[in-house]
Each structure stands twice: as C-alpha cells, then as structure tokens.
Design a protein around this motif. Structure first.
Motif, PDB file in Angstrom:
ATOM      1  N   ARG A 150      42.628  52.088  48.994  1.00 41.38           N
ATOM      2  CA  ARG A 150      41.591  51.089  48.754  1.00 41.38           C
ATOM      3  C   ARG A 150      40.319  51.399  49.557  1.00 41.38           C
ATOM      4  O   ARG A 150      39.437  50.541  49.655  1.00 41.38           O
ATOM      5  CB  ARG A 150      42.102  49.704  49.143  1.00 41.38           C
ATOM      6  N   MET A 158      40.272  43.552  46.604  1.00 45.01           N
ATOM      7  CA  MET A 158      41.526  43.824  47.293  1.00 45.01           C
ATOM      8  C   MET A 158      42.349  42.542  47.409  1.00 45.01           C
ATOM      9  O   MET A 158      41.806  41.432  47.395  1.00 45.01           O
ATOM     10  CB  MET A 158      41.232  44.396  48.687  1.00 45.01           C
ATOM     11  N   GLU A 162      46.010  43.410  51.585  1.00 50.63           N
ATOM     12  CA  GLU A 162      45.218  44.632  51.765  1.00 50.63           C
ATOM     13  C   GLU A 162      44.003  44.365  52.649  1.00 50.63           C
ATOM     14  O   GLU A 162      43.645  45.190  53.501  1.00 50.63           O
ATOM     15  CB  GLU A 162      44.779  45.165  50.410  1.00 50.63           C
TER      16      GLU A 162
END
Length: 236
Positions: A150, A158, A162
């Motif tokens: 990411r 996200m 995350e």
C-alpha cells in the motif's frame, strides 16, 4: 542537546530510559484548579513493555502527553536516561521527542494528501535526512509492518488496519528508544486489533525498545511485562 542524545544512544537492555517521580498536572477550569495527576510515578526500562490502565478520565492520556514531552507537568520530575527534561526549553524538548520518542495514537492521524510511504518519510525529512534515504527506510518499515503493498496509496484508499500499521511504521521512522501508544487498537475491530497489537509487540521486542501503552482492554494489558494504574490521580 547532543549530550543527552548521545547518552540515549548508549542505553543498554535493562537500563532505565525513563523515570517519573511525584508527577502532577493541574488544569484551570472555570477559574478553579482541576487536579488530574496528583503524584506517584514509575520507571521504564529498555526492552520493557508497560501497560497503563485506569478508569476513563483518570488522566492516562494526560500522563502520556507529559512523558512524551508534548505537555509540561505542573510538578514532579521526568528523567530520560537520568536527565531531567520537564524544564528544558521547547527546542530541546522537540529534538528529544523527534529523535528518541515514537508515538502511536488511537486514530492513525495520517496526512490524507500524502501516500503511505510519504507519511512515513515525513519524520525523517523533518530531521534532515536525504529524501532517497528516507524513501528507502520508509519502504522497509512498511514492509516490516506488512503494508508495503500500500506504499503508493493515500490513507483514504486503505483499510483501518492498514492505516494503523502505517502509523506504527511512521512511529518507528527515526528509530526511537521509547514508544508511547495511546489506545493503539481502540479504533479497530477485534480481528484487526489483535493483528496490529501482535505486530506492535513483535517490533518493540525485536528492536529492544521501551513501550508505555494506554489501554482499557485488560486482555492486552495482561500481555505487558508490567501494569501501572492511575487511581484518584496517583500513578502507581
């Protein structure tokens, strides 16, 4: 300034990195004093993880703000590697906070207009690190926190887990000796909370940091090496 930063670099596992004594914090509300912290303290050793627990409103976040040099106590002492820091000027406090203390909050507090890797780079760039070197270290940290895939994503793209893992990577950006975490999994669902907390403990232990974390979850607190509480304003 260089003397305390150099002394911190020589801290060994088991050494006391932070010592808090007779800590007090009073706010003025409506013209009247409001005594949040009334005394007590603790020692935090390198390689040690301490859970800070207590009732809502007991002063846990206030204590974290004080020991993280984001606020000044009204009384008592805070020593980092034996050096009193509560009366240092703001420049010195900022340098210590930026170089040797990492923060993880309940909300990830990522900058929405910056990608994950850029968010992690920012503390390093603020310290004058070369941009290419900062990018390389930021990407490695995202890899360590299992969110490198990411790296080029904005926070809005996200998941909550995350985002929080990215926030953990950012907290480690300048290789701190002390990590302070305020309800680091409080905004996550139980499944993601365990993943993030497991990761946090693993990174702290592998890097022999010292961590003080606030939690209302006694299951998480039981995984710490030690628990301290705030009762009627007394840290014990």
């Amino acid at each position: 300034m260089s003397s305390i930063l150099n002394s911190l670099s020589k801290i060994k596992t088991g050494d006391i990195v932070m010592s808090v004594r007779d800590i007090k914090k009073t706010f003025i509300e409506g013209g009247q004093p409001l005594h949040i912290l009334r005394g007590g303290g603790f020692d935090l050793h390198r390689g040690e993880i301490i859970a800070l627990v207590g009732a809502s409103g007991s002063g846990k976040s206030t204590l974290l703000q004080c020991v993280g040099l984001l606020d000044r106590p009204s009384g008592g002492s805070i020593l980092i590697n034996g050096v009193p820091v509560q009366k240092m000027d703001e420049d010195m406090r900022t340098q210590i906070r930026r170089n040797k203390i990492g923060f993880v909050y309940q909300k990830h507090n990522l900058l929405s207009d910056f990608t994950a890797v850029e968010n992690v780079m920012l503390p390093m760039l603020a310290n004058g690190m070369d941009e290419n070197v900062a990018y390389s270290r930021a990407y490695k940290l995202l890899k360590m926190t299992n969110v490198a895939h990411r790296a080029s994503h904005l926070p809005g793209a996200m998941s909550g887990g995350e985002q929080q893992r990215t926030a953990v990577a950012r907290a480690l950006a300048n290789n701190p000796y002390i990590l302070l975490a305020d309800e680091p999994t409080g905004s996550l669902d139980p499944q993601h909370a365990i993943v993030v907390f497991d990761l946090l403990l693993d990174l702290v232990r592998k890097n022999q940091m010292a961590m003080l974390f606030v939690t209302h979850d006694m299951n998480l607190a039981e995984r710490a090496d030690k628990k301290i509480t705030i009762t009627n304003g007394i840290v014990e």
